[in-house]
Design a protein around this motif. Structure first.
Motif, PDB file in Angstrom:
ATOM      1  N   TYR B  32       1.077  -0.871   0.431  1.00  0.00           N
ATOM      2  CA  TYR B  32      -0.068  -0.345   0.393  1.00  0.00           C
ATOM      3  C   TYR B  32       1.118   1.337   0.300  1.00  0.00           C
ATOM      4  O   TYR B  32       2.080   1.312   0.626  1.00  0.00           O
ATOM      5  N   ARG B  51      -2.678   0.892  -4.386  1.00  0.00           N
ATOM      6  CA  ARG B  51      -2.294  -0.553  -3.987  1.00  0.00           C
ATOM      7  C   ARG B  51      -1.416  -1.352  -4.955  1.00  0.00           C
ATOM      8  O   ARG B  51      -1.790  -1.542  -6.122  1.00  0.00           O
ATOM      9  N   PHE B  89       4.916  13.750   0.654  1.00  0.00           N
ATOM     10  CA  PHE B  89       5.623  12.254   0.976  1.00  0.00           C
ATOM     11  C   PHE B  89       4.842  11.391   0.537  1.00  0.00           C
ATOM     12  O   PHE B  89       3.916  11.460   0.526  1.00  0.00           O
ATOM     13  N   ARG B  93       3.603   0.558   3.080  1.00  0.00           N
ATOM     14  CA  ARG B  93       2.979   0.043   4.504  1.00  0.00           C
ATOM     15  C   ARG B  93       2.816  -1.411   3.523  1.00  0.00           C
ATOM     16  O   ARG B  93       1.821  -1.480   2.503  1.00  0.00           O
ATOM     17  N   THR B  95      -0.468  -3.837   4.888  1.00  0.00           N
ATOM     18  CA  THR B  95      -1.865  -3.850   5.130  1.00  0.00           C
ATOM     19  C   THR B  95      -1.442  -4.789   6.082  1.00  0.00           C
ATOM     20  O   THR B  95      -2.757  -4.816   6.997  1.00  0.00           O
ATOM     21  N   PHE B  98       0.757  -2.285  11.135  1.00  0.00           N
ATOM     22  CA  PHE B  98       0.414  -0.882  11.212  1.00  0.00           C
ATOM     23  C   PHE B  98       1.133   0.034  11.646  1.00  0.00           C
ATOM     24  O   PHE B  98       1.107   1.621  11.209  1.00  0.00           O
ATOM     25  N   LYS B  99       2.935  -0.569  10.393  1.00  0.00           N
ATOM     26  CA  LYS B  99       4.418   0.936  10.197  1.00  0.00           C
ATOM     27  C   LYS B  99       4.127   1.330   8.818  1.00  0.00           C
ATOM     28  O   LYS B  99       4.347   0.468   8.140  1.00  0.00           O
ATOM     29  N   THR B 100       3.510   2.872   9.008  1.00  0.00           N
ATOM     30  CA  THR B 100       3.832   2.749   7.480  1.00  0.00           C
ATOM     31  C   THR B 100       5.313   3.839   7.563  1.00  0.00           C
ATOM     32  O   THR B 100       5.109   4.365   8.641  1.00  0.00           O
ATOM     33  N   ILE B 101       5.650   3.453   5.957  1.00  0.00           N
ATOM     34  CA  ILE B 101       7.765   4.242   6.983  1.00  0.00           C
ATOM     35  C   ILE B 101       7.185   5.191   5.300  1.00  0.00           C
ATOM     36  O   ILE B 101       7.022   5.014   4.365  1.00  0.00           O
ATOM     37  N   PHE B 102       7.427   6.432   5.758  1.00  0.00           N
ATOM     38  CA  PHE B 102       7.260   8.019   4.977  1.00  0.00           C
ATOM     39  C   PHE B 102       8.842   8.413   4.337  1.00  0.00           C
ATOM     40  O   PHE B 102       9.739   8.018   4.768  1.00  0.00           O
ATOM     41  N   GLY B 103       8.852   8.981   3.349  1.00  0.00           N
ATOM     42  CA  GLY B 103      10.025   9.121   2.495  1.00  0.00           C
ATOM     43  C   GLY B 103      10.349  10.677   3.188  1.00  0.00           C
ATOM     44  O   GLY B 103       9.969  10.802   3.903  1.00  0.00           O
TER      45      GLY B 103
END
Lengths: 114, 112
Positions: B32, B51, B89, B93, B95, B98-103
């Motif tokens: 995702y 997705r 940004f 993730r 799905t 629960f951890k979303t990694i951002f640029g």
């Protein structure tokens, strides 16, 4: 419908002081998150709560504690603030609805530790 | 660990031109990919997401493409306007978690 709210909006602390950042959401979301945002580093996950009664560490949990008080509220505590914790803190919440996993962010808390 | 790299860090375009922001992710389990826009002093807000079972998605002037084999995804903004000026940004993730990694973000300037 206020979405995600945070208090306070601004805070200045001295090194060693403690404080709690408050977050509440009125969207009936199960999951809540705390991020910090530093210049040039995007958003980094501190802690998250997948559902009421659970909390887990994110990427940068050292120096922080959290409490999921109920389904609506998720607080972040700094026990002994350090200058390295100067940052903008965002709370967020999310729910899985079909194919949507959108995170809704609060307005942020700008924290300065001197 | 998991990482999302975002380029460029700053992008300046003339009004009406197109803007492209590129991201690369490391976790092959990511499925995702949201994009957030953050105006100065404001909160990040979702503008589009994709997705992994979709190669491209479009919403008016913005589109996102995904190359899962190469672990690349990109944001395209056409006919840019001054109000597009913001920090963008990308994120990735799984799905199942629960951890979303951002640029790190791209600061876009659109010159009138």
């Amino acid at each position: 419908n206020a979405g995600v709210t945070q208090t306070p909006k601004f805070q200045v602390l001295k090194t060693g002081q403690s404080m709690t950042l408050q977050c509440a959401q009125d969207m009936n979301h199960n999951s809540m998150y705390w991020y910090r945002q530093d210049p040039g580093m995007g958003l980094r996950l501190i802690y998250y709560s997948a559902s009421e009664g659970t909390t887990d560490k994110g990427e940068v949990p050292n120096g922080y504690n959290v409490s999921r008080l109920n389904k609506r509220e998720f607080s972040l505590r700094l026990e002994s603030a350090a200058p390295s914790q100067t940052s903008v803190y965002f709370c967020a919440s999310s729910e899985v609805k079909g194919a949507a996993y959108e995170q809704y962010f609060g307005p942020g808390t700008r924290l300065t530790v001197t | 660990g998991e990482n999302v790299e975002q380029h460029p860090s700053t992008l300046s375009v003339q009004e009406g031109d197109s803007a492209v922001i590129k991201c690369t992710y490391s976790d092959s389990a990511s499925n995702y990919f949201p994009w957030y826009k953050q105006e100065l002093g404001k909160r990040p807000q979702l503008i589009i997401d994709i997705r992994s079972n979709v190669g491209e998605k479009k919403d008016q002037r913005i589109a996102v493409t995904l190359n899962k084999t190469a672990k690349h995804f990109s944001l395209h903004i056409t006919e840019t306007q001054p109000e597009d000026s913001a920090v963008y940004f990308c994120a990735a993730r799984n799905t199942g978690g629960f951890k979303t990694i951002f640029g790190a973000g791209t600061r876009l300037f659109v010159k009138a």
